[in-house]
Design an enzyme around this catalytic site. Sequence first.
Site, mmCIF file in Angstrom:
data_model
loop_
_atom_site.group_PDB
_atom_site.id
_atom_site.type_symbol
_atom_site.label_atom_id
_atom_site.label_comp_id
_atom_site.label_asym_id
_atom_site.label_seq_id
_atom_site.Cartn_x
_atom_site.Cartn_y
_atom_site.Cartn_z
ATOM 1 N N TYR A 132 0.869 -1.171 0.000
ATOM 2 C CA TYR A 132 0.000 0.000 0.000
ATOM 3 C C TYR A 132 0.913 1.230 0.000
ATOM 4 O O TYR A 132 1.139 1.871 1.022
ATOM 5 C CB TYR A 132 -0.934 -0.027 1.202
ATOM 6 C CG TYR A 132 -1.854 -1.218 1.174
ATOM 7 C CD1 TYR A 132 -3.089 -1.161 0.539
ATOM 8 C CD2 TYR A 132 -1.453 -2.439 1.724
ATOM 9 C CE1 TYR A 132 -3.922 -2.270 0.475
ATOM 10 C CE2 TYR A 132 -2.275 -3.557 1.666
ATOM 11 C CZ TYR A 132 -3.510 -3.467 1.039
ATOM 12 O OH TYR A 132 -4.323 -4.575 0.965
ATOM 13 N N GLY A 153 21.886 -17.012 -5.084
ATOM 14 C CA GLY A 153 21.128 -17.638 -4.003
ATOM 15 C C GLY A 153 22.009 -18.521 -3.146
ATOM 16 O O GLY A 153 23.118 -18.139 -2.770
ATOM 17 N N GLY A 179 14.971 -10.105 2.375
ATOM 18 C CA GLY A 179 16.088 -9.446 3.046
ATOM 19 C C GLY A 179 17.420 -10.124 2.832
ATOM 20 O O GLY A 179 18.454 -9.581 3.236
ATOM 21 N N ASP A 239 19.540 -8.029 0.401
ATOM 22 C CA ASP A 239 19.983 -6.810 1.068
ATOM 23 C C ASP A 239 21.092 -7.132 2.068
ATOM 24 O O ASP A 239 22.043 -6.361 2.225
ATOM 25 C CB ASP A 239 18.813 -6.147 1.793
ATOM 26 C CG ASP A 239 17.654 -5.844 0.851
ATOM 27 O OD1 ASP A 239 17.910 -5.537 -0.328
ATOM 28 O OD2 ASP A 239 16.487 -5.940 1.290
#
Length: 320
Positions: free
Chosen positions: A106, A232, A261, A264
């Site tokens: 949102y 990965g 995350g 990051d």
Amino acid sequence: MSEVVTMGEAMAVFAATDLDQPLWSANHFDKYLAGAEVNVATGVARLGHSVEYITQLGMDPIGKFIQYQLENNNIGTEYVNFSDEYQTGLMFKQRVSVGNPETANYRKNSAASHFNDKNIDKIDFHDTKIIHLTGIFPALSETTRLATERLFAMGKNSKKITTIFDTNLRPALWHYKQEMIETVNDFAHQAKIVLPGIHEGEILVGSSNPEQIADFYLTNSDITEAVVVKLGSDGAFVKEKNGNKLLVPGYKVDTIIDTVGAGDGFAVGLITGILEQLSLADSVRRGNAIGSLAVQSAGDNDGYPNADELMDYIAQRSIN
């Protein structure tokens, strides 16, 4: 000013605690600070480095929550602006036992999407060593795209600043796929180090071959010095402008709780490794370690370690 400068949209994430329930039927949630760039800022600060975060928040409870969390995590807020016209973005995230969680954002017309690009001119970069940017913020609006351009220009005009760009694709934020590809690649070509994921490379470059992905960015830019393709759990593939290349293995984990995350966290390891003058290979290895810690925790950045925890984790894995 701080060693690291990053810019993005900080949000509150309401993470479901009901396991494997779709969002519409989940009833219980925990509230966290979220956003790719704020994850990086949190991890960098946790490892003892100074970091400044640039964003715009609404004058609302979510904005106040984010401001408190930033300050509580020792993240610089000198360049956090507030809007009394637009609200702070937020998101909901499913909790899953396997695979990627369902999310609901949102953030349309959020305070961050109305960030004024001219605010970049007010920033003091005297002590800055790294500027970290992603492909997310320029997707929000024309002004956030211009702000990203201005911040890249600061890095390009300074020999002492390393610009790091994580492609971090968010297709839902773009009007057209081709616009996303062209814009993200254009920004990547302005960075000294580019961090695409292997699956992002398939979209941006049209190849799932890590070396071909790296070559695309190295050969199409006079600025890019190194490309690190995130693989990965398999680790990362690194290639430099001079032709040096290597595969840095990942850290295997027994249980994956949440993959959000992890990328990051990888950036946190790379950035702090560079700040501490580690080799590129060792910086990437640190990134792999923090990424593997991230997937073992429910929050977006809860699994990021402090310096002692990181040292112990790497040492233990070396022993094993």
